[in-house]
Design a protein around this motif. Structure first.
Motif, short mmCIF file in Angstrom:
data_model
loop_
_atom_site.label_atom_id
_atom_site.label_comp_id
_atom_site.label_asym_id
_atom_site.label_seq_id
_atom_site.Cartn_x
_atom_site.Cartn_y
_atom_site.Cartn_z
N UNK A 312 22.35 -52.66 -10.91
CA UNK A 312 21.87 -53.98 -11.30
C UNK A 312 23.02 -54.95 -11.53
N UNK A 313 24.10 -54.49 -12.13
CA UNK A 313 25.25 -55.37 -12.36
C UNK A 313 25.83 -55.85 -11.04
N UNK A 314 25.96 -54.95 -10.09
CA UNK A 314 26.49 -55.31 -8.78
C UNK A 314 25.57 -56.32 -8.09
N UNK A 315 24.26 -56.06 -8.11
CA UNK A 315 23.30 -56.94 -7.43
C UNK A 315 23.31 -58.35 -8.00
N UNK A 316 23.44 -58.48 -9.31
CA UNK A 316 23.47 -59.81 -9.91
C UNK A 316 24.68 -60.62 -9.44
N UNK A 317 25.83 -59.95 -9.36
CA UNK A 317 27.05 -60.63 -8.90
C UNK A 317 26.91 -61.05 -7.44
N UNK A 318 26.43 -60.14 -6.59
CA UNK A 318 26.31 -60.44 -5.16
C UNK A 318 25.28 -61.53 -4.91
N UNK A 319 24.17 -61.51 -5.66
CA UNK A 319 23.16 -62.56 -5.50
C UNK A 319 23.75 -63.94 -5.78
N UNK A 320 24.53 -64.01 -6.84
CA UNK A 320 25.15 -65.30 -7.19
C UNK A 320 26.11 -65.77 -6.10
N UNK A 321 26.91 -64.87 -5.58
CA UNK A 321 27.89 -65.23 -4.55
C UNK A 321 27.22 -65.67 -3.25
N UNK A 322 26.20 -64.94 -2.82
CA UNK A 322 25.50 -65.29 -1.57
C UNK A 322 24.80 -66.63 -1.72
N UNK A 323 24.18 -66.87 -2.86
CA UNK A 323 23.48 -68.14 -3.08
C UNK A 323 24.45 -69.31 -3.01
N UNK A 324 25.58 -69.17 -3.66
CA UNK A 324 26.55 -70.28 -3.72
C UNK A 324 27.24 -70.51 -2.38
N UNK A 325 27.60 -69.42 -1.70
CA UNK A 325 28.42 -69.54 -0.48
C UNK A 325 27.62 -69.32 0.81
N UNK A 326 26.31 -69.54 0.75
CA UNK A 326 25.47 -69.30 1.92
C UNK A 326 25.92 -70.10 3.14
N UNK A 327 26.21 -71.40 2.95
CA UNK A 327 26.59 -72.25 4.09
C UNK A 327 27.95 -71.83 4.68
N UNK A 344 18.76 -73.16 8.85
CA UNK A 344 17.75 -72.09 8.80
C UNK A 344 18.32 -70.83 8.18
N UNK A 345 19.57 -70.50 8.52
CA UNK A 345 20.21 -69.31 7.96
C UNK A 345 20.47 -69.43 6.47
N UNK A 346 20.89 -70.61 6.03
CA UNK A 346 21.14 -70.86 4.60
C UNK A 346 19.84 -70.71 3.81
N UNK A 347 18.77 -71.23 4.36
CA UNK A 347 17.47 -71.13 3.69
C UNK A 347 17.08 -69.65 3.50
N UNK A 348 17.25 -68.85 4.55
CA UNK A 348 16.96 -67.42 4.46
C UNK A 348 17.80 -66.75 3.37
N UNK A 349 19.10 -67.00 3.40
CA UNK A 349 20.02 -66.32 2.47
C UNK A 349 19.75 -66.71 1.01
N UNK A 350 19.41 -67.96 0.78
CA UNK A 350 19.19 -68.39 -0.61
C UNK A 350 17.87 -67.90 -1.18
N UNK A 351 16.90 -67.64 -0.31
CA UNK A 351 15.63 -67.08 -0.79
C UNK A 351 15.76 -65.59 -1.02
N UNK A 352 16.20 -64.87 0.02
CA UNK A 352 16.28 -63.42 -0.10
C UNK A 352 17.44 -62.98 -0.99
N UNK A 353 18.59 -63.65 -0.85
CA UNK A 353 19.78 -63.25 -1.60
C UNK A 353 19.66 -63.38 -3.10
N UNK A 354 18.70 -64.19 -3.56
CA UNK A 354 18.53 -64.36 -5.01
C UNK A 354 17.88 -63.15 -5.66
N UNK A 355 17.36 -62.23 -4.85
CA UNK A 355 16.57 -61.12 -5.41
C UNK A 355 17.11 -59.74 -5.01
N UNK A 356 18.43 -59.61 -4.89
CA UNK A 356 19.01 -58.33 -4.50
C UNK A 356 18.76 -57.22 -5.52
#
Length: 442
Positions: A312-327, A344-356
């Motif tokens: 869970x600790x790892x997933x929270x960190x990765x979710x934050x990084x993907x959301x911020x640096x999606x573009x 379109x790719x940024x939209x996908x990453x910010x939706x799915x990446x927030x829930x790792x």
């Protein structure tokens, strides 16, 4: 290099065993990314769409082999934990020939059904020619995939996660170097065979148990049946998971080349982001299986707590990084001028990446039930996760106001429902699955 996971610090044992597995798959993702980067930057959107759709299909095909090997690996770990050397040798022999036969059959079917895939995946005319040529070549690498995954599963089952990393690293470096020569396709096949044959030779020379594959006289239907009954469920779990993704790929393709290209690039980023937690789930499974074989339920309970915290600790960190640096991540694969694809790719990453955290929990549940000889429960969770994803993807995307965004939202919803089911089942059955006292295990 073998690591006995039934002894020593629980958290340290899991992490030291997991790290080489994580590094190995990150390397594998690197050479997948190398393909996408070169194609996306130099060959254009049609070629990128072709390779992206091919990647989804190959993931499905290899998941069948991987699932069989993972199921066998769980049984190998249990035998190793029990110190049942004779049973381990017989399982290795039965498993090798069973999975080899399945690999040959899969390869034949793949070639026979090659043209039919165009209809199933809704591949546009402008993409199909490149995709067909690429698939025709990389299907040749399926036997190499079997060799690597079978012997890597055995080595990991006895606590050796370093040697599979070494052979995968050599393969990854060769793959990237050959990118400069072959561009795509053939270099991947060469790299797969190098790692597969190399690890097979190592295992045969260094592990006496593996040499049992030469004892054809020891093959017994009862042993093959046991292997198949366990491995087939793990195979079903893996293939159902990827069949659902493949079905979604067909839906994505129906939205045109822009969405196809965006999905191709975003999926590579997505897979790279959560790959470490997937490998940690597999390492956790080996830890559980060895201790289950040794009847160390106390270590299993401690391992569960540690694994959840780490994942869970790892997933929270990765979710934050993907959301911020999606573009910026999308621009690695797509030219900056392709604004539609990037958006379109940024939209996908910010939706799915927030829930790792959802997929991280699911990987732990898969590993837990596989190690506790309950692979059927992993299948149930996969059906819930992917069934929800596919159903919602088609339903939501058909609503004009939602469109392709509905496909992206279907993913975390499926994860959440599967997690709730798996956790509820464990809470209800916990005392039977993990009795407080050491109990006899069949």
């Amino acid at each position: 290099m073998n690591r006995d996971l039934t002894k020593g610090s629980v958290t340290k044992s899991m992490l030291l065993f997991a790290i080489p597995m994580i590094l190995g798959d990150l390397l594998q993702q690197c050479y997948n990314i190398a393909d996408t980067l070169i194609v996306g930057q130099f060959l254009g959107r049609n070629a990128l769409a072709a390779v992206g759709s091919s990647f989804t299909l190959m993931t499905f095909l290899t998941s069948i082999i991987l699932g069989l090997c993972m199921g066998s690996g769980a049984l190998f770990s249990i035998r190793f934990g029990r110190r049942d050397e004779n049973g381990l040798c017989k399982d290795i022999c039965a498993s090798f020939y069973s999975i080899a036969a399945a690999t040959v059959l899969l390869n034949v079917i793949a070639y026979l059904c090659l043209d039919a895939l165009r209809v199933f995946l809704h591949v546009p005319d402008e993409v199909w020619r490149d995709m067909r040529a690429y698939l025709f070549v990389i299907f040749m690498g399926i036997p190499g995939i079997f060799l690597y995954n079978f012997f890597a599963s055995f080595l990991r089952s006895v606590g050796n996660s370093v040697v599979p990393l070494v052979f995968l690293a050599v393969s990854a470096v060769l793959n990237i170097v050959l990118d400069l020569w072959f561009i795509i396709g053939l270099k991947r096949v060469i790299a797969q065979y190098l790692s597969g044959i190399g690890i097979a030779v190592y295992a045969l020379l260094r592990c006496p148990q593996v040499r049992s594959i030469r004892r054809l006289r020891s093959l017994r239907w009862s042993r093959i049946s046991e292997i198949l009954s366990f491995s087939t469920l793990t195979c079903v779990q893996q293939s159902v998971m990827n069949l659902g993704i493949l079905t979604v790929q067909g839906l994505v393709n129906s939205f045109g080349t822009v969405v196809m290209a965006a999905f191709a690039a975003a999926v590579k980023i997505d897979a790279f982001a959560y790959m470490p937690v997937q490998d940690f789930g597999n390492a956790f499974s080996t830890f559980i299986a060895q201790n289950y074989g040794a009847r160390e339920t106390g270590r299993i309970r401690s391992g569960l707590k540690s694994a959840v915290c780490i994942s869970m600790a790892f997933c929270l960190v990765i979710s934050a990084l993907v959301f911020v640096f999606a573009r910026p991540l999308m621009t690695i694969f797509v030219e900056a001028g392709e604004t539609e694809i990037i958006q379109a790719g940024v939209q996908y990453l910010r939706i799915e990446g927030a829930f790792y955290c959802g997929i991280g929990c699911l990987f732990l549940l898969y590993g837990l039930y596989r190690a506790l000889e309950k692979p059927g429960m992993s299948v149930v969770l996969t059906v819930i996760s992917l069934g929800t994803r596919v159903a919602l993807a088609y339903l939501l995307s058909a609503i004009p106001a939602v469109g392709v965004v509905g496909i992206w939202w279907s993913v975390p919803i499926g994860w959440f429902l599967a997690d709730m089911t798996g956790l509820l089942y464990f809470k209800i059955r916990k005392n039977k699955l993990l009795p407080m006292e050491k109990a006899s295990i069949r």
